[in-house]
Design an enzyme around this catalytic site. Structure first.
Site, PDB file in Angstrom:
ATOM      1  N   ASN A 401       0.529  -1.590   0.443  1.00 22.21           N
ATOM      2  CA  ASN A 401      -0.069   0.007  -0.289  1.00 22.21           C
ATOM      3  C   ASN A 401       0.821   1.364  -0.042  1.00 22.21           C
ATOM      4  O   ASN A 401       1.699   1.443   0.967  1.00 22.21           O
ATOM      5  CB  ASN A 401      -0.924  -0.197   1.462  1.00 22.21           C
ATOM      6  N   GLU A 402       0.721   1.913  -1.024  1.00 22.35           N
ATOM      7  CA  GLU A 402       1.509   3.436  -0.921  1.00 22.35           C
ATOM      8  C   GLU A 402       3.167   3.227  -0.783  1.00 22.35           C
ATOM      9  O   GLU A 402       3.482   3.976  -0.144  1.00 22.35           O
ATOM     10  CB  GLU A 402       0.705   4.116   0.345  1.00 22.35           C
ATOM     11  N   ASN A 457      -5.382   4.674  -4.775  1.00 24.48           N
ATOM     12  CA  ASN A 457      -5.257   6.214  -3.381  1.00 24.48           C
ATOM     13  C   ASN A 457      -5.416   6.993  -4.216  1.00 24.48           C
ATOM     14  O   ASN A 457      -4.289   7.953  -4.139  1.00 24.48           O
ATOM     15  CB  ASN A 457      -4.743   5.968  -2.325  1.00 24.48           C
ATOM     16  N   TYR A 463      -6.851  17.078   0.695  1.00 24.81           N
ATOM     17  CA  TYR A 463      -5.671  17.054   0.708  1.00 24.81           C
ATOM     18  C   TYR A 463      -5.018  17.880  -0.686  1.00 24.81           C
ATOM     19  O   TYR A 463      -4.423  19.538  -0.192  1.00 24.81           O
ATOM     20  CB  TYR A 463      -4.507  15.727   0.297  1.00 24.81           C
ATOM     21  N   TRP A 537     -12.098   5.166   2.137  1.00 22.67           N
ATOM     22  CA  TRP A 537     -11.366   5.442   3.519  1.00 22.67           C
ATOM     23  C   TRP A 537     -12.176   6.388   4.740  1.00 22.67           C
ATOM     24  O   TRP A 537     -12.005   7.363   4.163  1.00 22.67           O
ATOM     25  CB  TRP A 537      -9.935   5.922   3.780  1.00 22.67           C
ATOM     26  N   LYS A 558     -11.491  10.936   9.168  1.00 24.08           N
ATOM     27  CA  LYS A 558     -12.300   9.564   7.822  1.00 24.08           C
ATOM     28  C   LYS A 558     -12.931   9.259   7.927  1.00 24.08           C
ATOM     29  O   LYS A 558     -14.018   8.835   6.492  1.00 24.08           O
ATOM     30  CB  LYS A 558     -10.908   9.797   6.330  1.00 24.08           C
TER      31      LYS A 558
END
Length: 780
Positions: A401-402, A457, A463, A537, A558
């Site tokens: 992930n990321e 994502n 953001y 998310w 979130k």
């Protein structure tokens, strides 16, 4: 025969000890498992929760062991009950690295805080016994996770069990696996290469044994759906195949039917051990244009992500808490869950099997690639796949992930993913692999071609950037890579339910903006059926001790539901309107009571097609539509607002009510206001456009060495206040490139309370003294 006993009672917790002897000697604190030592300090902000080694100890006599292992009191008297038996301790979750000691002997070490492992006590039990487990959630460079936007709770936070088996038994010593594997091959249409008749399934059942050496006559009797088959054990392995000519399918939420297969181990005519496994017959397919298919029909995967923690409890969840989580998710109508960012409790996978949830399962290979961490990614993946292979709910294995967030794409990172991908296919040829890519990873990166399917994502509209950039991103990706399957693995906006606004804006942390954000995203998703899966998310607010924003310390807000599960935010009901078939009506803004506007908007979410609004008992307006109904209501005092809709299915009127009140001025408690109040960044009305200011783009300010140092220091401080992840990704070149298009003022507004008003005013004053290169005059 096999005996399993929960071993959660009677433990002593010691926070600091020099060694096992010191841990046993200390008074400590009596605890019952599950337990974490970060239930409080891991959720209060400051990024200062305790990360280190703690100890769990337990004294058990031989007689107590024998009773726990299934002996009657009379059998335990002579101390021979355990002769000829194997005794194992099973740990379902020890975060993050654990060492198991028994009577001073080191029996096991396990690196990875989310998977099952076992320690063999056979032959080590004395009259009096000391069991000691050291557990370490401290920082290191080899065991994942190390950098991520969630709290790394430490502790024995899942069940510990005592397993007793005969000397010859089904395997307990391999990767925490159950010792039995079931592979159903399903034919839907009768046209596939399998050659199976339509509606049938071929089921392969494999079992592994220990203590069944060659030269001995061992066999396994397999039983499934009224059929029995026997297979000889050879090299600790036995296998049988079954035909189900009219298989009942595991059909998602509609009919999550589960079969049960049983395996019995025999030596001659004497039964030694027995295990069983549940499984489902289903066929999953993912198409790059049409999305996800279950059993031959289009079945768009629309759901949420979930972290395994709760306010005041940490990750030491009870079964009741797991069940409540799933019940809330089901109420909303979701059909898929991304179990992020690690292996979750077996009990929760079982619940997903039973209820028809389709699950994305993954390991915590996240944010920061570590050169010394490769073996840990492989061991955690082996455990994830082998322990969860039989769950029909699982659709794919997540590699990472990321993982490029805190650094670039290196050859070592690529090789790690190639090896992981190959490992998954070797252990499980039936499921695809996937990855969740960070939004600043370029779509032409070689990394995207490694897994079978992909996902991004994206947080445009929260953001940074605008909501419409989510739309254009996927449109461009699908046009450029029409043969790739792409999903939407994370998206969301933080919302503190205390904050409300009639004019919500990005970065204001209001519950109001969260609904605006998700209204746009849901519309975007519904217009793009090629998205194979989408996951909000997050379903629940969760602990991220490094965060301090939006009026909360140590919490990522979130979630569609608060961390204590007591409050469902308005956006929860938006998804319920889109996804659930259970009729309902919900009025948004019930926490926005004091309203300063003359005419206020009342927004209603419902999955019914006609809603009537009444004010103070009088019908005001009836509207027809889908999901979201907006009414403009003049207000002058206190009012009772009622929304009603008729449900033909239930044969009754459904309704919801809220109370609102006209106030002379905006209620300041609804606004997230930084200390010091609102500040005018410009002291003078004669703002000098020939000099720099916060209204210039971040990129132009970085390009000039005179201003780069000023803004660089500001952004470094902002990143540090967001916790480890923000600090580690701040230098990502793709992120900087995206931010460069935005004004410094917009970035400051998004940063919220992490940049103080007086800082902004001082920086803007400093920038106004620096002349832009194309201007020759001296700035005042």
């Amino acid at each position: 025969m096999r005996n399993r006993t929960i071993f959660n009672d009677g433990w002593k917790f010691v926070k600091h000890a020099e060694n096992t002897d010191d841990a046993c000697a200390q008074k400590g604190m009596s605890v019952t498992l599950p337990h974490t030592w970060n239930a409080e300090d891991g959720q209060d902000g400051g990024n200062d929760y305790y990360r280190g080694t703690c100890w769990y100890t337990k004294k058990v006599s031989r007689k107590e062991f024998e009773v726990l292992c299934g002996a009657e009191e009379s059998e335990a008297e002579d101390g021979t009950f355990l002769d000829g038996k194997s005794v194992w301790l099973e740990f379902e979750g020890a975060a993050m690295t654990a060492d198991v000691y028994f009577n001073g002997i080191h029996l096991a070490r396990h690196e990875g805080g989310y998977s099952t492992f076992r320690a063999d006590l056979t032959g080590c039990i004395r009259e009096e016994n000391d069991l000691v487990v050291s557990v370490d959630n401290g920082d290191n460079d080899r065991a994942y996770p190390q950098k991520a936007d969630f709290t790394f709770y430490g502790g024995l936070y899942r069940d510990v069990s005592l397993i007793t088996v005969p000397e010859s038994h089904f395997a307990l010593g391999y990767e925490g696996a159950p010792g039995i594997r079931v592979t159903p091959e399903v034919e839907i249409s009768g046209k596939d290469e399998s050659g199976l008749p339509a509606g049938s399934a071929k089921v392969t059942v494999e079992a592994w044994t220990e203590g069944t050496g060659d030269g001995q006559e061992f066999r396994v009797r397999f039983s499934l759906d009224g059929q029995e088959k026997e297979a000889a054990v050879s090299g600790g392995y036995a296998k049988a195949e079954f035909d189900l000519p009219d298989a009942r399918l595991w059909n998602g939420l509609d009919d999550p039917f589960l079969y049960k297969v049983t395996a019995e181990l025999y030596e001659g005519d004497a039964e030694q051990d027995e295990i069983s496994a549940r499984f489902g017959c289903r066929k999953m397919k993912i198409d790059p244009d049409r999305g996800f298919f279950l059993n031959g029909r289009a079945y768009p995967l629309r759901g949420v992500s979930r972290h395994q923690d709760r306010a005041g409890v940490g990750n030491a969840l009870t079964k009741e808490m797991h069940r409540e989580d799933l019940e809330i998710i089901r109420e909303m109508g979701a059909n898929t869950i991304r179990l992020a960012h690690y292996q979750h409790a077996q009990y929760f996978y079982d619940l997903c099997d039973e209820t028809g949830m389709v699950v994305w399962a993954e390991i915590p290979y996240i944010t920061l690639h570590m050169k010394n961490g490769r073996e840990n990614t492989l061991s955690q993946m082996r455990e994830l796949v082998t322990q969860n292979y039989n769950h029909p709910c699982i659709v794919c294995w997540g590699l990472s992930n990321e993982i490029t967030a805190a650094g670039g794409v290196t050859e070592d990172l690529l090789e790690n993913h190639r090896i992981l991908n190959e490992l998954c296919h070797r252990l499980d040829p039936t499921r695809p692999t996937t990855m969740a890519h960070v939004f600043m990873l370029e779509t032409d990166s070689e990394l995207l071609s490694i897994p079978d399917i992909g996902s991004y994502n994206l947080y445009f509209g929260w953001y940074l950037g605008e909501l419409s950039q989510n739309d254009s991103f996927f449109d461009e990706y699908h046009e450029n890579y029409p043969d790739r399957c792409i999903g939407f693995s994370e998206y969301g906006a933080d919302a503190n339910p205390a904050f409300q606004s009639p004019e919500p804006k990005r970065g204001d942390y209001t519950e109001s903006y969260q609904t605006v954000y998700h209204e746009h995203i849901l519309d975007m998703i519904e217009k793009r059926p090629y998205l194979w899966a989408t996951h909000v998310w997050n379903m629940f607010d969760f602990a991220a001790d490094g965060r301090d924003e939006g009026g909360k310390h140590g919490v990522n807000q979130k979630g569609l539901v608060t961390m204590d599960r007591k409050l469902k935010k308005d956006a929860f009901y938006l998804y319920k309107a889109h996804w659930s078939s259970e009729p309902f009506v919900h009025i948004c803004g019930r926490r926005y009571v004091n309203r300063a506007e003359d005419v206020t908007e009342v927004k209603v979410y419902s999955n019914l097609q006609e809603v009537t609004l009444s004010v103070d008992g009088k019908e005001a307006e009836t509207k027809q539509g889908r999901y979201c109904f907006r009414f403009q209501v003049p207000i002058s005092g206190e009012h009772r607002i009622r929304a009603a809709a008729k449900s033909e299915r239930k044969g009754e009127e459904l309704w919801d009510e809220i109370s609102i009140c006209r106030s002379e001025k905006p209620d300041p408690s609804y606004q997230f206001i930084q200390k010091g109040g609102v500040v005018n960044w410009f002291d003078k009305e004669d703002f000098d456009e020939s000099c720099y200011s916060i209204k210039d783009t971040y990129g132009s300010l970085l390009a000039d060495s005179r201003t780069a140092a000023i803004v660089g220091k500001l952004m470094e401080g902002a990143a540090a206040s967001r916790g480890d992840v923000a600090e580690s990704v701040k230098d990502n070149p793709n992120l900087i490139r995206m931010m460069s298009r935005l004004t410094l003022e917009s970035l400051i507004n998004q940063a919220g309370d992490v940049i103080k008003p007086e800082q902004v005013k001082a920086i803007n004053a400093a920038l106004q003294k620096i002349k832009k290169p194309e201007v020759d005059e001296t700035c005042r």
